[in-house]
Design an enzyme around this catalytic site. Sequence first.
Site, PDB file in Angstrom:
ATOM      1  N   ASP A  14      24.426  11.901  76.988  1.00  0.00           N
ATOM      2  CA  ASP A  14      24.872  13.191  77.491  1.00  0.00           C
ATOM      3  C   ASP A  14      24.428  13.297  78.954  1.00  0.00           C
ATOM      4  O   ASP A  14      23.685  12.451  79.460  1.00  0.00           O
ATOM      5  CB  ASP A  14      24.325  14.347  76.633  1.00  0.00           C
ATOM      6  CG  ASP A  14      25.173  15.604  76.802  1.00  0.00           C
ATOM      7  OD1 ASP A  14      25.948  15.685  77.782  1.00  0.00           O
ATOM      8  OD2 ASP A  14      25.075  16.522  75.966  1.00  0.00           O
TER       9      ASP A  14
HETATM   10  C1  NOJ Z   1      26.791  18.334  78.550  1.00  0.00           C
HETATM   11  C2  NOJ Z   1      27.216  18.730  77.186  1.00  0.00           C
HETATM   12  O1  NOJ Z   1      26.110  18.794  76.316  1.00  0.00           O
HETATM   13  C3  NOJ Z   1      28.250  17.807  76.581  1.00  0.00           C
HETATM   14  O2  NOJ Z   1      28.716  18.374  75.394  1.00  0.00           O
HETATM   15  C4  NOJ Z   1      29.362  17.534  77.542  1.00  0.00           C
HETATM   16  O3  NOJ Z   1      30.316  16.704  76.957  1.00  0.00           O
HETATM   17  C5  NOJ Z   1      28.800  16.937  78.795  1.00  0.00           C
HETATM   18  N1  NOJ Z   1      27.864  17.858  79.393  1.00  0.00           N
HETATM   19  C6  NOJ Z   1      29.878  16.571  79.807  1.00  0.00           C
HETATM   20  O4  NOJ Z   1      30.421  17.700  80.367  1.00  0.00           O
END
Ligand code: NOJ
Length: 718
Positions: free
Chosen positions: A264
């Site tokens: 993430d």
């Molecule tokens: C953080 C988020 O937790 C995740 O769900 C998301 O896909 C990513 N950022 C990318 O934007």
Amino acid sequence: MNLTQLLNDMTLDEKIDQFIQLATFFYAGAETQGEITGPMEDMGISQEIIRNSGSVLGASGAKEVKNIQKVHLENNRLGIPLLMMADIVHGFKTIFPVPLAIGCSWDEELAERSAEIAAKEAAVSGVHVTFAPMVDLVRDPRWGRVMETTGEDPYLNSRFAKAFVRGFQGDDLTNDTDRVAACVKHFAAYGAPEGGRDYNTVNMSERELREYYLPAYKAALDEGCEMVMTAFNTVDGIPATGNKKLMRDLLREEWDFNGVMISDWGAVKELIPHGIAADESEAAFKAINAGVDIEMMTACYVKNLKDLVEAEEVKEELIDEAVIRILELKEKLGLFENPYRGADEQLEKEVIMSTEHREVAYELATKSCVLLKNEEILPLQKDKKIALIGPFANNGDILGQWSWQGSKEESVKIYEGMTNKVGIANVLTARGSGIDSATDDQFAEAVKIAKKADVIVLALGEKSEMSGEAGSRSNIRLPDVQLKLIEEMKKLNKPIVSVLINGRPLDLHGVYEESDGILEGWFPGTEGGRAIADLLYGDVNPSGRLTMSFPYNVGQVPVYYNHYNTGRPKDAPDAQDRYVSQYLDIPNEPLFPFGFGLSYTNYQYSDLTLSTDHLTANDEIEVSVKVKNVGSTKGEEVVQLYVRDLVGEVVRPLKELKAYQKIKLNPGEEREITFSLTEEQLRYYHADLSFESDTGKFKVFVGPNSRECLEQSFDLRK
Ligand code: NOJ
């Protein structure tokens, strides 16, 4: 494309640079910032790294994406195309209800269709991979991200995980350029942060993890989901993004997952503040060993892996395996042959927000709203004067988080939906208050118009930023000013219907008693106002059923239907007044349980029958029940089947959802619904983590929700 040959041609730097994922604005050819969803820092990376990089986060728009790709291919020595990834969660520009609401439709087919449409709109805009579905199981409505998942049940979440993956990916990603690859997230157990505070610690036994939290990720992978994203949280003391046991051992070895694993946003570097890595080099070492291929938005890999390989601390085979996985995904998406894939400016104009897409958004919105209370006030009569009051009366903020491409202006507001139906003369409107502030004039105006009306409809809720990522709240009531607005309206002694726009189950104190009717609208998406108007006026009969319990108040949280009995259950025949498992001040039960939802008709359940009183391993039991529409309105009912294993090796939940069917019934129509139940469905993780069933007595429950069921029992014999 001969990928092995390509790999051989790559330098170690070129291989490692494939691992970095950067936001749009790093790239020449980009005109916009793209989608920014996390902290930014100056990574201090060179143009060469950008030229060799493997994927882009948040790029969309055919023209821009093609431009980025074109410039990249001109500069990349081996001509390796970029993968374009973005969060297309509940629609691209045509926005569907938020996933928690989609779950409440219990309509997998429509959920699949919504993902298919989201994929198509995204694909013509140049997106190759979506960071969805989010399938984290949730029990704590303080956590803002409950809106992104389908709720508290492992079976239902798994069904929807599969439906979303089918919808996004179709069955031929190479040739069907209208589809995108899916990335299931957040592995694992991100939905269980302590105290409901985002990014917080997760602690649970492996048994609990396997039984409740893992099934939906597994279901997505069984459906062929191409990618997995790590979670921000720890799991048993080890951050998921550096958790070897979770990824290398479970995901890759045990589940045999060969696709790409992405961290993430910033999660590799976050191993440092978590406290399991001293510096970026150690963070890179732990993440690559644990199994993370792509590092999103930090540069620990590109800055450190080469040294680690040269020092023989990280094996080059590990690097090669990860590169091959990334190249294989590019190949599967057809990018070596056609690096622009589905991106098409002309199709963007034809496809995005088409009438057809908006119709599906409308239908899904009608099915996702849940009627929570109705004291003979709904449906509204079309000739009655309505005072539509509240911060959401005429507000386009009904799309919810993850609708970065959606347009609030182009969404149907509640006022618009109602006046389109009954004309402006019968719908008086005033704002009444903002989300969390109001002026005396706003209150006064609301009172003035409410006095002229037969029924007051209050459109209340949370603005979209109050849920979603980093949207945790400790108080999950409506903001005080809105409760005050209800109080003022209540003084007028007129019927009140509350329509709620929000991203989590709320504590409905100050709303429940005061309202004659309550419609939970969630964030209903682009066609939300139209759907809500049709439901309020009865042109569509509500059929949504909750997939996450509404707590009685926040002190009960976590509260979920599939809990254990305890040794001192409150409802035991010999229960004492005091020494039982209870709260002194509130009930144990949530205000509204899992599976609950009303409609404008009544369904009568009868004749729950089992084909046999015992089940054996190779056999099945047929469970049948009669359901009759005893009202005068046609409708859709969700017939729900639960079981309870009365004596297990490990304690078993009071009820576990095992099957459901959504059926249509005309007034007076009765249908016999049949489910079959096998021994396999009764298995669970035992103390030694073996997955098996217990012989002995089981109860079967069938009913309209997890609280009100008919019941029968049978024996499992082996
Ligand atoms: C953080 C988020 O937790 C995740 O769900 C998301 O896909 C990513 N950022 C990318 O934007």
